[in-house]
Design a protein around this motif. Structure first.
Motif, PDB file in Angstrom:
ATOM      1  N   GLY A   1       0.799  -1.214   0.000  1.00 44.55           N
ATOM      2  CA  GLY A   1       0.000   0.000   0.000  1.00 44.55           C
ATOM      3  C   GLY A   1       0.832   1.265   0.000  1.00 44.55           C
ATOM      4  N   TYR A   2       2.088   1.159   0.454  1.00 42.15           N
ATOM      5  CA  TYR A   2       2.940   2.331   0.546  1.00 42.15           C
ATOM      6  C   TYR A   2       4.339   1.996   0.060  1.00 42.15           C
ATOM      7  CZ  TYR A   2      -0.762   4.566   3.193  1.00 42.15           C
ATOM      8  OH  TYR A   2      -1.964   5.112   3.561  1.00 42.15           O
ATOM      9  N   LEU A   3       5.118   3.031  -0.230  1.00 39.86           N
ATOM     10  CA  LEU A   3       6.446   2.859  -0.804  1.00 39.86           C
ATOM     11  C   LEU A   3       7.359   2.052   0.117  1.00 39.86           C
ATOM     12  CD1 LEU A   3       8.440   3.544  -3.071  1.00 39.86           C
ATOM     13  CD2 LEU A   3       8.947   5.685  -1.876  1.00 39.86           C
ATOM     14  N   ALA A   4       7.243   2.239   1.418  1.00 39.16           N
ATOM     15  CA  ALA A   4       8.109   1.503   2.343  1.00 39.16           C
ATOM     16  C   ALA A   4       7.967   0.000   2.148  1.00 39.16           C
ATOM     17  CB  ALA A   4       7.775   1.876   3.784  1.00 39.16           C
ATOM     18  N   GLY A   5       6.755  -0.461   1.930  1.00 40.35           N
ATOM     19  CA  GLY A   5       6.538  -1.884   1.699  1.00 40.35           C
ATOM     20  C   GLY A   5       7.148  -2.350   0.393  1.00 40.35           C
ATOM     21  N   VAL A   6       7.060  -1.506  -0.638  1.00 39.89           N
ATOM     22  CA  VAL A   6       7.677  -1.833  -1.927  1.00 39.89           C
ATOM     23  C   VAL A   6       9.184  -2.004  -1.763  1.00 39.89           C
ATOM     24  CG1 VAL A   6       8.188  -0.948  -4.242  1.00 39.89           C
ATOM     25  CG2 VAL A   6       5.882  -0.760  -3.306  1.00 39.89           C
ATOM     26  N   LEU A   7       9.809  -1.086  -1.034  1.00 41.75           N
ATOM     27  CA  LEU A   7      11.248  -1.170  -0.815  1.00 41.75           C
ATOM     28  C   LEU A   7      11.609  -2.434  -0.036  1.00 41.75           C
ATOM     29  CD1 LEU A   7      12.081   2.550   0.098  1.00 41.75           C
ATOM     30  CD2 LEU A   7      12.181   1.430  -2.138  1.00 41.75           C
ATOM     31  N   ASP A   8      10.795  -2.773   0.957  1.00 41.48           N
ATOM     32  CA  ASP A   8      11.053  -3.983   1.738  1.00 41.48           C
ATOM     33  C   ASP A   8      11.032  -5.223   0.845  1.00 41.48           C
ATOM     34  OD1 ASP A   8      11.318  -2.612   4.107  1.00 41.48           O
ATOM     35  OD2 ASP A   8       9.229  -2.906   4.722  1.00 41.48           O
ATOM     36  N   VAL A   9      10.024  -5.307  -0.028  1.00 43.85           N
ATOM     37  CA  VAL A   9       9.913  -6.480  -0.908  1.00 43.85           C
ATOM     38  C   VAL A   9      11.055  -6.494  -1.916  1.00 43.85           C
ATOM     39  CG1 VAL A   9       8.484  -7.652  -2.619  1.00 43.85           C
ATOM     40  CG2 VAL A   9       7.406  -6.588  -0.630  1.00 43.85           C
ATOM     41  N   ALA A  10      11.368  -5.339  -2.504  1.00 43.07           N
ATOM     42  CA  ALA A  10      12.443  -5.279  -3.496  1.00 43.07           C
ATOM     43  C   ALA A  10      13.777  -5.689  -2.892  1.00 43.07           C
ATOM     44  CB  ALA A  10      12.530  -3.876  -4.092  1.00 43.07           C
TER      45      ALA A  10
END
Length: 285
Positions: free
Chosen positions: A215-224
């Motif tokens: 839902g937010y950029l922080a989660g995207v960075l965590d997954v990447a």
């Protein structure tokens, strides 16, 4: 049994970690020590009875419970801060600046400096949210100036330039060999940058599939950072911890950005803020 209470100060530290990409940057943005920010997170974890943030090498990863807490924390803080402003009116000359998560760590300091140059001594508050919500907040008057992705909102605003976008992945990452699709990590729909990533690859005949979203950029960075896929991110400022630019995919054109000032906002303040964003997004050379 008494109802658990979430600490407002601790929630503010948590969202700063999400917005800034780690404890150190969050502490700097809040003018706190890193140990204080860590204590705030531990306080939240004790209240909830579960871990919300985990260290991962040099980076930071939110647990599923942590990502949910960040989302709710943003709502709580927005309502709390607006209530304080309206009910107490003790902040004097205060300007609230809104920004999307994309390149917020670059936009907000420049916007702050620009606003304080024309309004010395004013206090600056921040709101980071999705583009459509920022526009709604500006139109309601709870945000004074906002910068956002143009095509992600119904209101065009004032064009201020294009946000450069670059593929990012863990160092040494490589996509699976064709014809396997390129694994993407992106913010969940609706997201203009997610759509831009998929459309760019499709235009070059590159198959792609979203293997992780948040839902937010922080989660995207965590997954990447786990290495499962590549993410299309703003290419302004340093790369996020644990990720580096990846040039093995078709380049992506900058995405248009807009700025909007609330009705009745001081024209000089709005003009200074708009120009600060233009200067940041102006192509080099």
């Amino acid at each position: 049994m008494p109802q658990p209470v979430l600490d407002i100060v601790a929630l503010r530290s948590l969202t700063a970690i999400a917005d800034c990409g780690g404890f150190h940057r969050a502490a700097h943005s809040l003018a706190l020590s890193q140990s204080a920010v860590s204590q705030h997170v531990r306080r939240l974890e004790k209240t909830l009875g579960s871990r919300v943030v985990e260290r991962e090498g040099r980076g930071t990863r939110f647990t599923p419970e942590g990502r949910l807490l960040v989302e709710q924390a943003r709502r709580i803080l927005a309502v709390h801060d607006e209530a304080v402003r309206v009910l107490l009116d003790t902040e004097g000359d205060t300007v609230t600046i809104g920004s999307t998560e994309h390149a917020a760590d670059q936009f907000l300091p420049r916007l702050t400096a620009a606003v304080q140059e024309v309004r010395p001594g004013c206090r600056v508050r921040f709101r980071i949210d999705r583009s459509a919500r920022l526009v709604e907040a500006v139109e309601r008057g709870s945000v004074d100036v906002a910068v956002y992705v143009t095509e992600a909102a119904a209101t065009e605003g004032t064009p201020v330039g294009g946000l450069p976008l670059t593929w990012h992945a863990t160092p040494g990452w490589a996509p699976p060999p064709a014809p396997s699709p390129v694994p993407l990590v992106a913010i969940e729909d609706p997201c203009a940058i997610r759509r831009r990533a998929i459309a760019t690859l499709a235009a070059h005949g590159v198959a792609a599939t979203v293997v992780g979203d948040a839902g937010y950029l922080a989660g995207v960075l965590d997954v990447a950072r786990t290495g499962v896929g590549v993410a299309l991110l703003a290419a302004v400022g340093p790369a996020p911890d644990g990720l580096s630019p990846y040039d093995g995919l078709p380049s992506v054109t900058p995405i248009p950005m807009s700025a909007l000032a609330r009705p009745g906002a001081d024209p000089e303040t709005a003009a200074a803020a708009f120009e600060a964003v233009r200067n940041l997004l102006r192509p080099a050379g």
